[in-house]
Design a protein around this motif. Structure first.
Motif, mmCIF file in Angstrom:
data_model
loop_
_atom_site.group_PDB
_atom_site.id
_atom_site.type_symbol
_atom_site.label_atom_id
_atom_site.label_comp_id
_atom_site.label_asym_id
_atom_site.label_seq_id
_atom_site.Cartn_x
_atom_site.Cartn_y
_atom_site.Cartn_z
ATOM 1 N N VAL A 9 -3.271 5.639 0.579
ATOM 2 C CA VAL A 9 -3.872 6.385 1.681
ATOM 3 C C VAL A 9 -3.202 7.750 1.752
ATOM 4 O O VAL A 9 -1.973 7.844 1.728
ATOM 5 N N THR B 62 -15.025 4.969 4.291
ATOM 6 C CA THR B 62 -14.073 3.961 3.818
ATOM 7 C C THR B 62 -14.767 2.615 3.668
ATOM 8 O O THR B 62 -14.535 1.884 2.702
ATOM 9 N N GLN C 18 0.850 -1.191 0.000
ATOM 10 C CA GLN C 18 0.000 0.000 0.000
ATOM 11 C C GLN C 18 0.887 1.243 0.000
ATOM 12 O O GLN C 18 1.911 1.284 0.670
ATOM 13 N N LYS D 273 -15.141 0.273 0.372
ATOM 14 C CA LYS D 273 -14.713 -1.128 0.366
ATOM 15 C C LYS D 273 -15.822 -2.054 -0.136
ATOM 16 O O LYS D 273 -15.552 -3.032 -0.846
ATOM 17 N N ALA E 240 -7.953 6.331 -0.362
ATOM 18 C CA ALA E 240 -8.645 6.699 0.870
ATOM 19 C C ALA E 240 -8.021 7.931 1.512
ATOM 20 O O ALA E 240 -6.796 8.025 1.633
ATOM 21 N N ILE F 254 -9.120 1.772 -4.552
ATOM 22 C CA ILE F 254 -9.566 2.827 -3.643
ATOM 23 C C ILE F 254 -8.399 3.748 -3.298
ATOM 24 O O ILE F 254 -7.291 3.282 -3.018
ATOM 25 N N SER G 269 -12.422 7.830 -1.411
ATOM 26 C CA SER G 269 -13.242 7.973 -0.211
ATOM 27 C C SER G 269 -12.633 9.037 0.685
ATOM 28 O O SER G 269 -11.423 9.035 0.931
ATOM 29 N N PRO H 87 -7.247 -0.306 0.322
ATOM 30 C CA PRO H 87 -6.982 0.863 -0.522
ATOM 31 C C PRO H 87 -5.579 0.828 -1.123
ATOM 32 O O PRO H 87 -4.613 0.476 -0.438
ATOM 33 N N GLU I 127 -8.746 2.405 6.576
ATOM 34 C CA GLU I 127 -8.029 2.644 5.323
ATOM 35 C C GLU I 127 -6.777 1.786 5.166
ATOM 36 O O GLU I 127 -6.267 1.627 4.058
#
Length: 369
Positions: A149, A98, A12, A102, A114, A112, A91, A146, A123
């Motif tokens: 972030v 969030t 991520q 999802k 976030a 996503i 989001s 996500p 997130e």
């Protein structure tokens, strides 16, 4: 001795910077090559959402955000994503926003981006939740993690002090639960311990001065660590209790977690001494429960479930039926490997004490062998 373990780190991208949310969101949308963005943000977060998404072409906005993500809301959001042929979900908001994003990603596979405005931590996990007919179902799926972030402490400045406290204590619950969750490993415990320390310091700073940006940065940092530890370790007893209560009785998410946390800590702590020592040290105390209650007292945080609307009644006798019903609902969800055996008697006693806000230590030996 560390021993054998298996740890999974989720892939991520995290961008952290106060005052830079709009810049980071625009850059990430471009990097991901998205052209048809579905924006998920509640009406309460409309002004923030407009500012943060100002550099993005938004194909449609979904404001149908509700706590615990009702299935009907999820279905409407999925249909909207299909109608506009969305290729990315952005989001902006708390855990409910969030969570709705999802729910869309779960069935569409859309990525996503976030942008949290609270300390919910959703997130940073691959955990989803949906509620239907007063039953909350949760699961894990990498499709809902996500891709990016964006953390910006300035976005949390409008969060009232009381909500900041509840949201921050919810993040603390991620840390505590991660200490003894089904898949916990040494890496999770280190992350959770660091998260507790950062959250405790940040909570104190923000409670003293809601405009303390450095304190809010520490809270975001701590909530991220908490979520990463929780995502790896899995959902422990505390979260199973709160998920059932939230879905069945439509209770406010963060406040419910805040109320229940001291009781689960007191219940499990004596059976998980290493975890308790780590939690106590992170709180700057010789005793984990004492340290947590001292923090609650400083913050003015409640650990009474009746204060958040559970078993609303004039007396303990009138509430007893709801407490017993809740214990029966929770029992099948108790995770395997909890440090302490859990039966209906123990759950009833825990919930009854939490409903009344009695000293959490009252559950430490309930039903113990």
């Amino acid at each position: 001795m560390i021993g054998d373990f298996e740890h999974v780190t989720f892939g991520q991208r995290v961008l952290f910077g106060s005052g830079r949310a709009a810049e980071h969101v625009a850059a990430e949308v471009a990097r991901l090559g998205a052209r048809r963005v579905l924006l998920v943000a509640s009406d309460r977060d409309e002004r923030v959402a407009q500012r943060v998404s100002s550099g993005v072409d938004v194909a449609a906005r979904c404001s149908d955000v509700r706590p615990h993500v009702p299935v009907a809301n999820a279905e409407r959001a999925r249909q909207l994503a299909s109608d506009v042929d969305a290729d990315l979900i952005v989001s902006i908001g708390g855990g409910s926003a969030t969570g709705l994003a999802k729910a869309v990603a779960l069935t569409t596979g859309l990525p996503i981006l976030a942008v949290p405005t609270t300390y919910a931590g959703s997130e940073a996990t691959n955990v989803w939740g949906l509620t239907e007919q007063a039953r909350k179902t949760t699961g894990s799926d990498d499709r809902v993690l996500p891709a990016t972030v964006v953390y910006d402490a300035e976005l949390t400045l409008s969060l009232p002090s009381a909500l900041s406290v509840a949201s921050g204590c919810n993040a603390l619950a991620h840390c505590v639960d991660a200490m003894w969750a089904p898949r916990v490993d040494p890496v999770d415990r280190v992350l959770a311990g660091e998260g507790i320390g950062a959250l405790a310091a940040g909570l104190r700073a923000v409670h003293a001065d809601p405009g303390d940006l450095a304190g809010r940065e520490r809270m975001l940092y701590g909530s991220y660590l908490a979520a990463v530890a929780f995502a790896s370790a899995g959902s422990g007893l505390h979260h199973k209790i709160c998920h059932v209560l939230g879905g069945a009785y439509d209770l406010p998410h963060a406040a419910t977690h805040t109320a229940v946390l001291p009781y689960v800590l007191a219940f499990n702590g004596p059976y998980a001494p290493d975890a308790s020592e780590r939690i106590a040290a992170a709180l700057g105390s010789d005793d984990a429960v004492v340290g947590l209650l001292e923090l609650y007292a400083e913050l003015g945080a409640s650990h009474a479930l009746r204060d958040v609307g559970f078993a609303a009644a004039d007396s303990a006798e009138a509430a007893a039926g709801t407490v017993a019903e809740a214990a029966r609902l929770i029992l099948p969800a108790v995770p395997p490997g909890n440090p302490r055996p859990v039966g209906e008697e123990e759950l009833t006693a825990l919930l009854d004490a939490a409903w009344a806000g009695r000293p959490p230590t009252s559950v430490a030996t309930t039903g113990a062998a």
